[in-house]
Design a protein around this motif. Structure first.
Motif, short mmCIF file in Angstrom:
data_model
loop_
_atom_site.label_atom_id
_atom_site.label_comp_id
_atom_site.label_asym_id
_atom_site.label_seq_id
_atom_site.Cartn_x
_atom_site.Cartn_y
_atom_site.Cartn_z
N GLY A 249 24.32 -10.07 -27.95
CA GLY A 249 24.43 -10.92 -29.00
C GLY A 249 25.26 -11.99 -28.71
O GLY A 249 26.16 -12.87 -29.43
N CYS A 250 26.02 -12.14 -27.36
CA CYS A 250 26.94 -13.17 -27.01
C CYS A 250 26.56 -14.01 -25.66
O CYS A 250 25.75 -14.85 -26.16
CB CYS A 250 28.28 -12.47 -26.86
SG CYS A 250 28.96 -11.37 -28.04
N LEU A 251 27.42 -14.06 -24.79
CA LEU A 251 26.98 -14.94 -23.47
C LEU A 251 27.76 -14.44 -22.36
O LEU A 251 28.88 -13.82 -22.50
CB LEU A 251 27.73 -16.45 -23.69
CG LEU A 251 27.58 -17.37 -22.77
CD1 LEU A 251 26.22 -17.95 -22.57
CD2 LEU A 251 28.34 -18.55 -23.02
N GLY A 252 27.26 -14.48 -21.12
CA GLY A 252 27.87 -14.14 -20.06
C GLY A 252 26.72 -13.02 -19.21
O GLY A 252 25.92 -12.62 -20.05
N GLY A 253 27.19 -12.84 -18.09
CA GLY A 253 26.41 -11.77 -17.22
C GLY A 253 27.17 -10.88 -16.48
O GLY A 253 28.44 -11.41 -16.28
N TYR A 254 26.91 -10.09 -15.70
CA TYR A 254 27.57 -9.21 -14.92
C TYR A 254 26.83 -8.28 -13.96
O TYR A 254 25.62 -8.27 -13.94
CB TYR A 254 28.37 -8.06 -16.01
CG TYR A 254 27.54 -7.31 -16.64
CD1 TYR A 254 26.90 -7.65 -17.98
CD2 TYR A 254 27.03 -6.08 -16.27
CE1 TYR A 254 26.10 -6.71 -18.62
CE2 TYR A 254 26.10 -5.15 -16.69
CZ TYR A 254 25.89 -5.73 -18.17
OH TYR A 254 25.14 -4.66 -18.72
N ILE A 255 27.69 -7.96 -12.94
CA ILE A 255 27.10 -6.85 -11.96
C ILE A 255 27.96 -5.72 -12.22
O ILE A 255 29.13 -5.77 -12.45
CB ILE A 255 26.91 -7.32 -10.63
CG1 ILE A 255 28.10 -7.57 -10.07
CG2 ILE A 255 25.87 -8.27 -10.42
CD1 ILE A 255 28.25 -8.05 -8.56
N THR A 256 27.36 -4.49 -11.88
CA THR A 256 28.41 -3.35 -11.91
C THR A 256 28.13 -2.59 -10.56
O THR A 256 26.83 -2.66 -9.88
CB THR A 256 27.93 -2.35 -12.88
OG1 THR A 256 26.58 -1.93 -12.95
CG2 THR A 256 28.46 -2.98 -14.34
N GLY A 257 28.68 -1.96 -9.74
CA GLY A 257 28.52 -1.27 -8.62
C GLY A 257 29.82 -0.52 -8.02
O GLY A 257 30.73 -0.31 -8.72
N SER A 258 29.79 -0.21 -6.85
CA SER A 258 30.99 0.23 -6.02
C SER A 258 32.42 -0.38 -5.98
O SER A 258 32.28 -1.60 -5.98
CB SER A 258 30.70 0.89 -4.53
OG SER A 258 30.65 -0.40 -3.83
N ARG A 259 33.25 0.18 -6.14
CA ARG A 259 34.67 -0.79 -5.95
C ARG A 259 34.59 -1.71 -4.75
O ARG A 259 34.87 -2.85 -5.26
CB ARG A 259 35.83 0.40 -5.62
CG ARG A 259 37.08 -0.25 -6.13
CD ARG A 259 38.33 1.04 -6.19
NE ARG A 259 38.02 2.16 -6.72
CZ ARG A 259 37.82 2.09 -7.99
NH1 ARG A 259 37.94 1.18 -9.06
NH2 ARG A 259 37.57 3.04 -8.74
N GLU A 260 34.13 -1.31 -3.73
CA GLU A 260 34.13 -2.50 -2.55
C GLU A 260 33.30 -3.35 -2.85
O GLU A 260 33.66 -4.67 -2.60
CB GLU A 260 34.01 -1.79 -1.11
CG GLU A 260 34.50 -0.28 -0.82
CD GLU A 260 33.96 0.83 -1.33
OE1 GLU A 260 32.78 1.16 -1.41
OE2 GLU A 260 34.54 1.54 -2.18
N LEU A 261 31.90 -3.28 -3.25
CA LEU A 261 31.05 -4.21 -3.50
C LEU A 261 31.62 -5.15 -4.33
O LEU A 261 31.44 -6.41 -4.38
CB LEU A 261 29.88 -3.51 -3.78
CG LEU A 261 28.52 -4.39 -4.18
CD1 LEU A 261 27.29 -4.25 -3.59
CD2 LEU A 261 28.29 -4.87 -5.60
#
Ligand code: PLP
Length: 408
Positions: A249-261
């Protein structure tokens, strides 16, 4: 030179192809979703929204609204610059922790939209892998297509959810590095990717996986971690991407993954580095929505219940509901003018707002209404929608199944 004529001609082409888009002037009413005010040419009118991607109505949730208001009051409105200039605002740090935990990854990186996260995320990841071949599902969203294009590496498109075709391409690629990019839930047809099968192939042929969960986060999985969480595949997918703008219900995007990536994308992605960060109030609101949906299943259960009832009621009324495994309820019109006319009639005659979905969002001939029931669409609203759609179908001479056949 008359530069204006270029733009006028471009617009004429859209009109000729029946692709010119018109946006309704709407005012959503917090506490009364899915009711809204339509500022029509004739004045303000009450309408019911049936196509919002604020799928769970979290945009009006008291905890989410309170977090946004309280944080803006305390920390002001803007972020004050790119993160390079302004540093990380604290709610953004907390939001990234929430997201990493949601997807059971080492780290998360927030962007200004889901679009930007795919565009700059895919491009940066692929560019950092020497000689990378990208394998992309044919129905991937435009933001992923742009990410693949901007990567500038070689790409192959596999037929939508076609594992035999994906395997063929993986075999042909040989031993070079490979990145498979796909969505978990395709939002126009409401179908789901075979995540485990994709991961099996990725493991067999040593490819990396990048999964867009934009239309699934918040809504699927015991904590709202999406289809990968629901299917027990979180640990098998290398990068999970999502949005804060739909179920949260807000705004924005993201990725999640390994620390180095995550650290590498933070350090190399132009779409991250050269743009102002999300404001603290939005980060705090998104984090409140994520936290709430990690422990509350009420919204998810009611959402599925409403979607299932809508499908049954519309099908029983004889409407051409397209098969969908998920909360998306597509109704086939199959003609661009009639699709637009249907949505105009729904709005003007019945006070129902649904956006027409025409080419190029869907192939020509598969123009449709894309209906998205929320936890707040009561039985009476669903019944009123079915009656209004039948009236529109009859007015436009669109085919209805016989009701007896539809009920079988
Ligand atoms: N990925 C998919 C599959 C989408 O459908 C969309 C937009 O609707 C996006 C990404 C972009 O997300 P956002 O609206 O947060 O920019």
């Amino acid at each position: 030179m008359l530069y204006g004529s270029y733009f006028a001609q471009a617009l004429d082409r859209l009109h000729e192809e029946r692709r010119y888009r018109v946006f309704a002037d709407l005012e959503r009413l917090a506490g009364r979703f899915p009711h809204a005010i339509w500022h029509s040419p004739q004045g303000a009118r009450d309408v019911v929204i049936w196509c919002s991607n604020d799928y769970l109505g979290m945009g009006q949730h008291p905890k989410v609204v309170a977090a946004m208001v309280e944080t803006a009051g305390r920390m002001g409105t803007g972020a004050g610059g790119t993160r390079n200039i302004a540093g990380n605002n604290h709610p953004l740090v907390e939001l990234e922790r929430e997201l990493a935990d949601l997807h059971r990854k080492d780290g998360a990186l927030v962007f200004t939209s889901g679009y930007v996260s795919n565009q700059t995320g895919i491009a940066t990841i692929a560019r950092l892998i020497p000689n990378c071949l990208i394998l992309s599902d044919a129905l991937n969203h435009n933001s992923m297509i742009e990410g693949v294009r901007q990567a500038g590496t070689e790409k192959k498109i596999f037929r939508h959810n076609d594992m035999a075709h994906l395997e063929e391409l993986l075999v042909a690629a040989g031993d070079r590095p490979k990145l498979i990019v796909f969505e978990s839930l395709y939002s126009m047809d409401g179908d789901i990717a075979p995540v485990h099968m994709i991961c099996d192939l990725a493991e067999r042929y040593r490819a990396m996986t990048y999964c867009d969960e934009v239309h699934a986060v918040g809504m699927y999985g015991p904590r709202g971690g999406g289809i990968c969480e629901r299917d027990g595949a979180l640990a098998r997918v290398d990068v999970v991407e999502g949005t804060l703008a739909k179920a949260f219900g807000c705004l924005g995007g993201y990725i999640t993954g390994s620390r180095e990536l995550i650290d590498a994308v933070r350090s190399y992605a132009p779409g991250f580095i050269f743009t102002t960060a999300l404001p603290p109030a939005i980060c705090a609101a998104a984090a409140a929505a994520i936290r709430h949906l990690k422990t509350s299943n009420l919204e998810r259960e009611r959402h599925q219940d409403r979607a299932a009832r809508t499908k049954v009621v519309l099908t029983t009324a004889g409407l051409p509901v397209m098969p969908s495994e998920t909360h998306i309820v597509p109704v086939l019109v199959g003609n661009p003018e009639k699709c637009k006319a249907a949505t105009d009639l729904l709005l003007e005659r019945h006070g129902i707002y649904i956006q027409p979905i025409n080419y190029p969002t869907v192939p020509r001939g598969l123009e449709r209404l894309r209906i998205t029931p929320s936890p707040y669409h009561e039985d009476a609203l669903i019944d009123a929608l079915a009656a209004a759609l039948v009236d529109v179908w009859e007015t436009l001479g669109l085919p209805l199944h016989s009701r007896a056949a539809a009920a079988e």
